[in-house]
Design a protein around this motif. Sequence first.
Motif, PDB file in Angstrom:
ATOM      1  N   GLU A   1       0.446  -1.231  -0.487  1.00  0.00           N
ATOM      2  CA  GLU A   1       0.074   0.398  -0.061  1.00  0.00           C
ATOM      3  C   GLU A   1       0.998   1.362  -0.128  1.00  0.00           C
ATOM      4  O   GLU A   1       0.189   2.392  -0.770  1.00  0.00           O
ATOM      5  CB  GLU A   1      -1.153   0.147   1.305  1.00  0.00           C
ATOM      6  N   ILE A   2       1.799   1.587   0.787  1.00  0.00           N
ATOM      7  CA  ILE A   2       2.854   2.212   0.776  1.00  0.00           C
ATOM      8  C   ILE A   2       3.419   2.616  -0.976  1.00  0.00           C
ATOM      9  O   ILE A   2       3.337   3.813  -1.039  1.00  0.00           O
ATOM     10  CB  ILE A   2       4.280   2.212   1.737  1.00  0.00           C
TER      11      ILE A   2
ATOM     12  N   ALA B   1      -2.309   6.503   4.326  1.00  0.00           N
ATOM     13  CA  ALA B   1      -0.971   6.492   3.360  1.00  0.00           C
ATOM     14  C   ALA B   1      -1.117   7.585   2.217  1.00  0.00           C
ATOM     15  O   ALA B   1      -0.441   7.732   2.142  1.00  0.00           O
ATOM     16  CB  ALA B   1      -1.384   4.963   3.067  1.00  0.00           C
TER      17      ALA B   1
END
Length: 693
Positions: free
Chosen positions: A338-339, A374
Amino acid sequence: MGSASSNRHQELLEGLDPEQRAAACAPRGPVCVLAGAGTGKTRTITHRIAYLVRSGHVSAGQVLAVTFTARAAGELRTRLRALGVEGAQARTFHAAALRQLRYFWPRVVGDRPWDLIEGNKLRLVGQAANRLGLPTEVEVLRDLTSEIEWAKASLVSPDDYPAVAARLNRDIPESAGRIAELYRTYERIKNEAQLLDFDDLLLHTTAALEEHRSVAEEFRDRYRCFVVDEYQDVTPAQQRLLDAWLGGRDDLTVVGDANQTIYSFGGASPRPLLDFTRRFPEATVVRLERDYRSTPQVVELANRVIGAASGRPAGSRLRLIGQRPDGPPPRFAEYDDEIAEAKAVAGRIRELLDAGVPASEIAVLYRVNAQSEAYEQALSEAGIPYLVRGGERFFQRREVRQAMAALRTAASRNPEGDLVDLCRQALAGVGLTEQPPPGGAAKERWDALLALVELAEELASTTEGATLGRFVAELDQRAAAQHPPTVDGVTLASLHAAKGLEWDAVFLVGLAEGTVPIQHADGNDEAIEEERRLFYVGVTRAREHLSLTWALSRTPDGRRNRRRSRFLYGLIPEDHPAARVARSPKASKFAARCRICDRPLISTMEVKLGRCTKCPADVDEDLLARLKDWRMERARELNVPAFVVFTDATLVAIAEQRPTDSRSLVAISGIGATKLERFGAEVLEVVRDAHGE
């Protein structure tokens, strides 16, 4: 004079396409406009009202148009004024009901009008819960409040609630009997204090019209023509109020799109829209399918998304036809975590900004608010201004502030040990459990706490010897960086909050199974189809640039065991790298497959069961009952909810696959090393006992 009037009518209709014109010029009486996304429904509604007024069919003061948001009602009023229509009422259902109730209250009740509950009703629900010994944590109260709101919107009384909840198999935070008693107690407290909630506005106004003939006659003499926007979102309470307004008349125009029904959890149903011609067989029906919002490339993708829905009723089979010039094809991208996904999205947004796309014309849309962190971080690091719509910034949320306070307290003791373990221990005190709750506000809170654990995992993997104190300092820096001055920037919003809005560029992110569709919808065909409609709403928000992304893992060092959303299958071009990955021998080798028909498994529920949902089940009912009894006993011993031990789906999988050793038990999705160590021997013993071994 007749010629001048005719010219004015023609001027009014200029610029409308043939279908919009047909709707605007339809005679008085029942009219149903099936309007797809981006087809100009607001333009059509306002021109119809203006046409009826200018033609002398009705005076402006006799028109009542209702919709579902104050923003949409304001847009209707602004456009009507621009068309020279003064005096027509355009309000939300609740605002219209409040105005009528205040006017008729002295005649119907006689004493001073009751006050409307300021803010939300959590305080009163909390009082009722406290009297009954129910949990009073904020997130639990939110879920209980939502259930009461659903019941009132659905015209379900406290006495009828348990039976209706059981029939509909509702996912509820407490037993149906306890919720019914809470509902009853809340109503008693509210009435004793002479207060009204928003749902009461609809219910009391309806009662005034149904039970007081003079009130109904006066109202119906004032209002003769009714228009309802977003009719697919009407609740039973709103429909009953509309019926009371009409009083058997049929001067009604409704506009809606069953493909955009996304509020069933609040009681909304497209059924009144789909059944409109059954109720009014002589109704004029017009279909608006020319899409003026999006490029043909976006429109084609939207058609494919909704075209894959199962069991679509006839009234929802709109196929959009793009009217704009060609644009770029939708982009698809898969990321390791996800980052990486968030950073790539921020990078692409920077490219669009450099190409001249205004920040206000760019949106990042996600399924749940906990996903925003994020993207807040990635945009902050890239120096891109943003605003969060329909929710607080991540570090401003109550649960996150509580979590950071707990982490600071824990760090002040200078504990030794693994950073991630220390973080989990500190957050356990504010609600982080081993397994997620089934859904609702509690699941949103849990997701936010888990996001903090994942930040700890990220710090531990990049900084040797990272301490809890260092982690708290890192969080403080992140929180400070995400409080820029309020500016016009990129919009971050949930898919629900994006309804009714549009942007030049839209990024649909986090499109992985368990998120889109949301995990708690799995196994429920109606819930899955609503998730598909929500995805469709997201796609149709884009005018030109559309990006669809997903990640295989939450964190950079996490297991890459996620799968793209089932809604993406068949959408990705054959020559796209992500499509090739899906068909590669390596991917096929490790893909979960049905143990009965060998088809690849897509949904979380299918993977857990080890079979397609359409393949025959082989549940050992006796074993399943024994497993549930064992789970209940263990949950009581541990003082935790039953799902923390094992979810129902995991127990069903065990009862189907009947594992005989640790290896076959851990092969069941949802049973990892920790669960195996804590409960494995006991589960295997239950299985053996059930088979007399």
